[in-house]
Write a protein that holds these residues in place. Sequence first.
Motif, PDB file in Angstrom:
ATOM      1  N   GLY A 283       0.782  -1.231   0.000  1.00 30.08           N
ATOM      2  CA  GLY A 283       0.000   0.000   0.000  1.00 30.08           C
ATOM      3  C   GLY A 283       0.809   1.272   0.000  1.00 30.08           C
ATOM      4  N   GLY A 284       2.019   1.245   0.538  1.00 29.55           N
ATOM      5  CA  GLY A 284       2.839   2.450   0.570  1.00 29.55           C
ATOM      6  C   GLY A 284       3.082   3.010  -0.815  1.00 29.55           C
ATOM      7  N   ILE A 285       3.269   2.136  -1.785  1.00 28.28           N
ATOM      8  CA  ILE A 285       3.455   2.542  -3.179  1.00 28.28           C
ATOM      9  C   ILE A 285       2.146   2.454  -3.948  1.00 28.28           C
ATOM     10  N   LEU A 286       1.403   1.373  -3.703  1.00 26.69           N
ATOM     11  CA  LEU A 286       0.226   1.089  -4.523  1.00 26.69           C
ATOM     12  C   LEU A 286      -0.920   2.065  -4.284  1.00 26.69           C
ATOM     13  N   ALA A 287      -1.226   2.383  -3.040  1.00 27.61           N
ATOM     14  CA  ALA A 287      -2.398   3.218  -2.749  1.00 27.61           C
ATOM     15  C   ALA A 287      -2.276   4.630  -3.339  1.00 27.61           C
ATOM     16  N   PRO A 288      -1.143   5.334  -3.184  1.00 25.97           N
ATOM     17  CA  PRO A 288      -1.031   6.648  -3.840  1.00 25.97           C
ATOM     18  C   PRO A 288      -1.151   6.546  -5.358  1.00 25.97           C
ATOM     19  N   LEU A 289      -0.604   5.482  -5.920  1.00 24.71           N
ATOM     20  CA  LEU A 289      -0.683   5.278  -7.357  1.00 24.71           C
ATOM     21  C   LEU A 289      -2.130   5.041  -7.790  1.00 24.71           C
ATOM     22  N   MET A 290      -2.869   4.260  -7.017  1.00 22.34           N
ATOM     23  CA  MET A 290      -4.279   4.027  -7.320  1.00 22.34           C
ATOM     24  C   MET A 290      -5.062   5.336  -7.325  1.00 22.34           C
ATOM     25  N   HIS A 291      -4.796   6.183  -6.329  1.00 24.03           N
ATOM     26  CA  HIS A 291      -5.513   7.462  -6.278  1.00 24.03           C
ATOM     27  C   HIS A 291      -5.190   8.315  -7.495  1.00 24.03           C
ATOM     28  N   ARG A 292      -3.936   8.362  -7.896  1.00 24.55           N
ATOM     29  CA  ARG A 292      -3.554   9.135  -9.089  1.00 24.55           C
ATOM     30  C   ARG A 292      -4.229   8.586 -10.338  1.00 24.55           C
ATOM     31  N   ALA A 293      -4.449   7.273 -10.367  1.00 24.28           N
ATOM     32  CA  ALA A 293      -5.063   6.649 -11.544  1.00 24.28           C
ATOM     33  C   ALA A 293      -6.575   6.845 -11.587  1.00 24.28           C
ATOM     34  N   GLY A 294      -7.162   7.341 -10.492  1.00 21.49           N
ATOM     35  CA  GLY A 294      -8.596   7.616 -10.496  1.00 21.49           C
ATOM     36  C   GLY A 294      -9.433   6.669  -9.663  1.00 21.49           C
ATOM     37  N   PHE A 295      -8.795   5.788  -8.901  1.00 24.94           N
ATOM     38  CA  PHE A 295      -9.560   4.852  -8.079  1.00 24.94           C
ATOM     39  C   PHE A 295     -10.168   5.595  -6.897  1.00 24.94           C
ATOM     40  N   ARG A 296     -11.480   5.389  -6.697  1.00 20.39           N
ATOM     41  CA  ARG A 296     -12.202   6.096  -5.643  1.00 20.39           C
ATOM     42  C   ARG A 296     -12.852   5.145  -4.645  1.00 20.39           C
ATOM     43  N   TYR A 297     -13.420   4.047  -5.120  1.00 23.22           N
ATOM     44  CA  TYR A 297     -14.038   3.061  -4.240  1.00 23.22           C
ATOM     45  C   TYR A 297     -13.283   1.731  -4.388  1.00 23.22           C
ATOM     46  N   VAL A 298     -12.989   1.102  -3.262  1.00 20.28           N
ATOM     47  CA  VAL A 298     -12.319  -0.200  -3.263  1.00 20.28           C
ATOM     48  C   VAL A 298     -13.156  -1.182  -2.453  1.00 20.28           C
ATOM     49  N   PHE A 299     -13.638  -2.215  -3.142  1.00 21.75           N
ATOM     50  CA  PHE A 299     -14.325  -3.294  -2.429  1.00 21.75           C
ATOM     51  C   PHE A 299     -13.233  -4.181  -1.835  1.00 21.75           C
ATOM     52  N   LEU A 300     -13.128  -4.171  -0.525  1.00 16.60           N
ATOM     53  CA  LEU A 300     -12.068  -4.895   0.164  1.00 16.60           C
ATOM     54  C   LEU A 300     -12.617  -6.209   0.702  1.00 16.60           C
ATOM     55  N   GLY A 301     -12.042  -7.306   0.264  1.00 22.64           N
ATOM     56  CA  GLY A 301     -12.496  -8.627   0.705  1.00 22.64           C
ATOM     57  C   GLY A 301     -11.995  -8.953   2.099  1.00 22.64           C
TER      58      GLY A 301
END
Length: 495
Positions: A283-301
């Motif tokens: 998440g340290g790398i992935l989560a900021p990248l997801m936000h930049r890519a436009g991800f807003r909602y994450v269904f977390l299993g």
Amino acid sequence: MNVLLLSMPDYFEHMPPVAVRMPNGALTSLAGNVDDHHRVAVADLILSHRRVRETITRLFHEINPEVVGLSVMTFQRQTAHRIIDLARTLKPGVKIVVGGYDPSLAPNAYEGMGVDYIVRGEGEVTFRELLRALERGGGSESICGLSRREGNRWPHGPARPVHRLEDDEIRPPNRGARILQGYTLLGRQVDVVETSRGCTYDCSFCSIIEMRGRNFHTYSFERVLRDIRDARDRGARTIFLVDDNITLNVRRFEQLCHAIIEARLNKLDYFVQAMTSSIASHGGILAPLMHRAGFRYVFLGIENILEGDLQFLRAAAKNTARDNGKKSGNATLKAIEYLHRNRMYVVGGLIVGNPDDTQESIEANLAFARRYVDWPYIQHPTPYPRTPMTENFRERGLITNERVEEYDGTTAVVRTEHLPAEEIEYLRWKAERWMKVCHMPAAFCHDPWFVVRHAPEMLAHTFRGCTLRSVLGLEDDRKTFGRYKVIRRHERAYV
């Protein structure tokens, strides 16, 4: 040939049509993979869930289909049967084909419904070959993945091997085949895009591995980006990535986020399903990248916060945090922290009512959801065909309800060793409606106009069964729950 493809109008409690009207990606994929000379129409009946009979009657008159295909999940089986009867009344000689999870995993349930063919497993190539056989006037017996009616017999063709998506055997979807309009997610036009298929985990509640085995195949980024552009150019402003487990390959998911950004497709909103372990570990790398890519909602299993339940669900491995390759506890809180820190909303997927659950264990999961997730997606374990969970529940005699139309995830159809099914459902229902209300401010910030317009309707749906007396606390919540159950039962009569 004139072909009409239908998805069922039945909806999940957590996805009411006032807020969510999601397209069925399988049908547009089928439409994109038949030979070009066929006239294919796709109708997602969620868009006319209150006018199903009228809509189908009109479509039969307008299209005059020679082949009708239905995509069906288990809780939609009863509705599918009624639609099949209606189709037979409207045009007795029409060829009827069923496919999807339920016909694939419980084909025997459809043999007495008046259908002609059952597509088992992935359907694109099977359906294409079936239409070719119908045009030739025969030869369907050799088609892999197809069961066919021969009088009172049902010969089953050999299973079709899982498609390798890397070889372009599966062509892109044909969204132009859709003939109904109104796909929305919280007021924004929504579409679905698939970047991969399959999963290598063996969760006991999941139908995916029963459908296609334990594997993982991916489309090229070039194809995925082209598919996103097609959805955007047709008006979509939100994209739901429907992959079975897109974060199984974290490095690929990171590369996909970069590709979306580089293609300037990050102005869209993205909704994705993810594993807690992947988000927690990267998440340290992935989560900021997801936000930049436009991800807003994450269904977390999340599945469950208690280790014993995770073991029953066979979901412990995908919910375990790892530090330098070593296990370091449950991944859920760390994953949620990364997502919240990067301004993404968490849709919390939990399962309560497992065989050894007590009221205390259920309340612990509900309290967790109340505190940490933005939108609850809490379900009850459901004995879907051929899943390991189903076998376990049957062996222990815990299944209390065989009415598959109620196998929608939020109707408790199994009891635990300590609690009746009705009590389990009541506990979830009572807590969850207030969690949904708590998300209203966040939804307003994201989509203010939609909330202003539809808040009364959304609240009326969430609090179905309430009266002035119940709102004022003058009657027991169980009476409200009883009225809600009656309303939900009536809502299932779509046809």
